[in-house]
Design a protein around this motif. Sequence first.
Motif, PDB file in Angstrom:
ATOM      1  N   UNK A  47       0.806  -1.222   0.000  1.00  0.00           N
ATOM      2  CA  UNK A  47       0.000   0.000   0.000  1.00  0.00           C
ATOM      3  C   UNK A  47       0.844   1.280   0.000  1.00  0.00           C
ATOM      4  N   UNK A  48       1.938   1.353   0.765  1.00  0.00           N
ATOM      5  CA  UNK A  48       2.753   2.577   0.681  1.00  0.00           C
ATOM      6  C   UNK A  48       3.287   2.841  -0.721  1.00  0.00           C
ATOM      7  N   UNK A  49       3.683   1.786  -1.423  1.00  0.00           N
ATOM      8  CA  UNK A  49       4.161   1.953  -2.798  1.00  0.00           C
ATOM      9  C   UNK A  49       3.022   2.380  -3.718  1.00  0.00           C
ATOM     10  N   UNK A  50       1.816   1.861  -3.468  1.00  0.00           N
ATOM     11  CA  UNK A  50       0.655   2.278  -4.258  1.00  0.00           C
ATOM     12  C   UNK A  50       0.399   3.765  -4.093  1.00  0.00           C
ATOM     13  N   UNK A  51       0.509   4.251  -2.854  1.00  0.00           N
ATOM     14  CA  UNK A  51       0.328   5.672  -2.599  1.00  0.00           C
ATOM     15  C   UNK A  51       1.393   6.499  -3.321  1.00  0.00           C
ATOM     16  N   UNK A  52       2.645   6.050  -3.270  1.00  0.00           N
ATOM     17  CA  UNK A  52       3.724   6.753  -3.976  1.00  0.00           C
ATOM     18  C   UNK A  52       3.437   6.810  -5.477  1.00  0.00           C
ATOM     19  N   UNK A  53       2.964   5.692  -6.017  1.00  0.00           N
ATOM     20  CA  UNK A  53       2.692   5.616  -7.449  1.00  0.00           C
ATOM     21  C   UNK A  53       1.578   6.576  -7.837  1.00  0.00           C
ATOM     22  N   UNK A  54       0.499   6.574  -7.084  1.00  0.00           N
ATOM     23  CA  UNK A  54      -0.633   7.448  -7.392  1.00  0.00           C
ATOM     24  C   UNK A  54      -0.254   8.914  -7.202  1.00  0.00           C
ATOM     25  N   UNK A  55       0.488   9.226  -6.146  1.00  0.00           N
ATOM     26  CA  UNK A  55       0.914  10.611  -5.936  1.00  0.00           C
ATOM     27  C   UNK A  55       1.777  11.099  -7.094  1.00  0.00           C
ATOM     28  N   UNK A  56       2.680  10.229  -7.570  1.00  0.00           N
ATOM     29  CA  UNK A  56       3.572  10.616  -8.664  1.00  0.00           C
ATOM     30  C   UNK A  56       2.817  10.839  -9.967  1.00  0.00           C
ATOM     31  N   UNK A  57       1.653  10.207 -10.109  1.00  0.00           N
ATOM     32  CA  UNK A  57       0.881  10.306 -11.351  1.00  0.00           C
ATOM     33  C   UNK A  57       0.154  11.644 -11.492  1.00  0.00           C
ATOM     34  N   UNK A  58       0.011  12.391 -10.387  1.00  0.00           N
ATOM     35  CA  UNK A  58      -0.646  13.716 -10.431  1.00  0.00           C
ATOM     36  C   UNK A  58      -1.999  13.616 -11.153  1.00  0.00           C
ATOM     37  N   UNK A  59      -2.825  12.730 -10.674  1.00  0.00           N
ATOM     38  CA  UNK A  59      -4.120  12.454 -11.300  1.00  0.00           C
ATOM     39  C   UNK A  59      -5.077  13.622 -11.113  1.00  0.00           C
ATOM     40  N   UNK A  60      -5.761  13.974 -12.187  1.00  0.00           N
ATOM     41  CA  UNK A  60      -6.750  15.048 -12.143  1.00  0.00           C
ATOM     42  C   UNK A  60      -8.163  14.466 -12.218  1.00  0.00           C
ATOM     43  N   UNK A  61      -9.117  15.104 -11.555  1.00  0.00           N
ATOM     44  CA  UNK A  61     -10.504  14.613 -11.612  1.00  0.00           C
ATOM     45  C   UNK A  61     -10.982  14.487 -13.050  1.00  0.00           C
ATOM     46  N   UNK A  62     -11.666  13.384 -13.323  1.00  0.00           N
ATOM     47  CA  UNK A  62     -12.211  13.157 -14.659  1.00  0.00           C
ATOM     48  C   UNK A  62     -11.295  12.393 -15.590  1.00  0.00           C
ATOM     49  N   UNK A  63     -10.020  12.266 -15.245  1.00  0.00           N
ATOM     50  CA  UNK A  63      -9.119  11.505 -16.105  1.00  0.00           C
ATOM     51  C   UNK A  63      -9.477  10.023 -16.055  1.00  0.00           C
ATOM     52  N   UNK A  64      -9.211   9.352 -17.169  1.00  0.00           N
ATOM     53  CA  UNK A  64      -9.404   7.907 -17.206  1.00  0.00           C
ATOM     54  C   UNK A  64      -8.099   7.243 -16.788  1.00  0.00           C
ATOM     55  N   UNK A  65      -8.120   6.557 -15.653  1.00  0.00           N
ATOM     56  CA  UNK A  65      -6.948   5.876 -15.113  1.00  0.00           C
ATOM     57  C   UNK A  65      -7.140   4.371 -15.246  1.00  0.00           C
ATOM     58  N   UNK A  66      -6.146   3.705 -15.786  1.00  0.00           N
ATOM     59  CA  UNK A  66      -6.162   2.252 -15.896  1.00  0.00           C
ATOM     60  C   UNK A  66      -5.156   1.681 -14.906  1.00  0.00           C
ATOM     61  N   UNK A  67      -5.623   0.799 -14.040  1.00  0.00           N
ATOM     62  CA  UNK A  67      -4.757   0.106 -13.083  1.00  0.00           C
ATOM     63  C   UNK A  67      -4.547  -1.306 -13.608  1.00  0.00           C
ATOM     64  N   UNK A  68      -3.354  -1.565 -14.126  1.00  0.00           N
ATOM     65  CA  UNK A  68      -3.052  -2.847 -14.751  1.00  0.00           C
ATOM     66  C   UNK A  68      -2.497  -3.822 -13.728  1.00  0.00           C
ATOM     67  N   UNK A  69      -3.128  -4.990 -13.621  1.00  0.00           N
ATOM     68  CA  UNK A  69      -2.753  -5.950 -12.595  1.00  0.00           C
ATOM     69  C   UNK A  69      -3.160  -5.417 -11.238  1.00  0.00           C
ATOM     70  N   UNK A  70      -4.446  -5.105 -11.109  1.00  0.00           N
ATOM     71  CA  UNK A  70      -4.939  -4.319  -9.975  1.00  0.00           C
ATOM     72  C   UNK A  70      -4.885  -5.048  -8.640  1.00  0.00           C
ATOM     73  N   UNK A  71      -4.751  -6.376  -8.637  1.00  0.00           N
ATOM     74  CA  UNK A  71      -4.678  -7.098  -7.378  1.00  0.00           C
ATOM     75  C   UNK A  71      -5.937  -6.929  -6.550  1.00  0.00           C
ATOM     76  N   UNK A  72      -5.789  -6.441  -5.312  1.00  0.00           N
ATOM     77  CA  UNK A  72      -6.941  -6.185  -4.447  1.00  0.00           C
ATOM     78  C   UNK A  72      -7.464  -4.764  -4.583  1.00  0.00           C
ATOM     79  N   UNK A  73      -6.871  -3.979  -5.494  1.00  0.00           N
ATOM     80  CA  UNK A  73      -7.406  -2.658  -5.776  1.00  0.00           C
ATOM     81  C   UNK A  73      -6.714  -1.492  -5.098  1.00  0.00           C
ATOM     82  N   UNK A  74      -5.509  -1.707  -4.555  1.00  0.00           N
ATOM     83  CA  UNK A  74      -4.807  -0.619  -3.875  1.00  0.00           C
ATOM     84  C   UNK A  74      -4.763   0.666  -4.695  1.00  0.00           C
TER      85      UNK A  74
END
Length: 259
Positions: free
Chosen positions: A17-44
């Motif tokens: 989960x900490x790595x998932x948070x780092x990954x998402x923070x680095x992505x600078x996701x904006x509301x409304x963007x289409x995000x694909x989580x590849x190999x989503x596992x349990x959905x972190x």
Amino acid sequence: MIDWSQGSYESTAADLRPAARELVDAARIRPGEHVVDLGAGTGNVALLAADLGARVTAVEPAARLREVIQEVSGARDLTVVDGTAESIPLPDGSADVLLSNFAAIFAPDPKAAIDELARVTAPNGRILLTAWLPGGVDELVGIMVGAVREVTRKGSDESTEGRFDWHDPGTLAAHLGPHGFALSATPRDLTTVTASAEEYWSTRIANHPLGVATFPILEQAGRLDEVRTRVFDLIAERWTEPSGEVRLPARYLLAEATR
């Protein structure tokens, strides 16, 4: 081939989960963007991205794990689909952001996976992924995988044939560059903590999908006890505190490709 529906991936997913948070923070996701989580596992990653207002597609080949994501998705804008790194069931250029947290690295055909990631990502989109760097948890996995290769008579030449180093920025840049991506990458640190080596073995190895897949092979060959001893000895030598607590370091690469 690992069947990620077998065993229990939940303990490992919690560690990541900490790595998932780092990954998402680095992505600078904006509301409304289409995000694909590849190999989503349990959905972190998928859950974090959806909580930022993204429209999320979680791509996961394991039926049991798709059910886990569905159960926790709630009212989020999150769709769960069956797919792999080499076959993502989405149109060309449909992902503003494509994320993969220690998942694309398991693709049987890495070059096909890179092509597929590039196909799905929008012309101005970005790909971010994580990959283990050598050392720590990678050494423990290496003990198991090395023993399986010996048992199945796969020698060193065969085991390195077609090797793809996901943790090497040069390798990633060489394969993503032809698709118009520029790569940046930074090493990050993660630590897994368990009460004992026995707990680590039972929850992170024996019942992990990789353990479920490899233990029968090693047991039939009479190698499982030897592998267990080597794993315990390494944990005791390097990562066990005086209290018996295990603090296992794992360094990883966080790579971002933009075009």
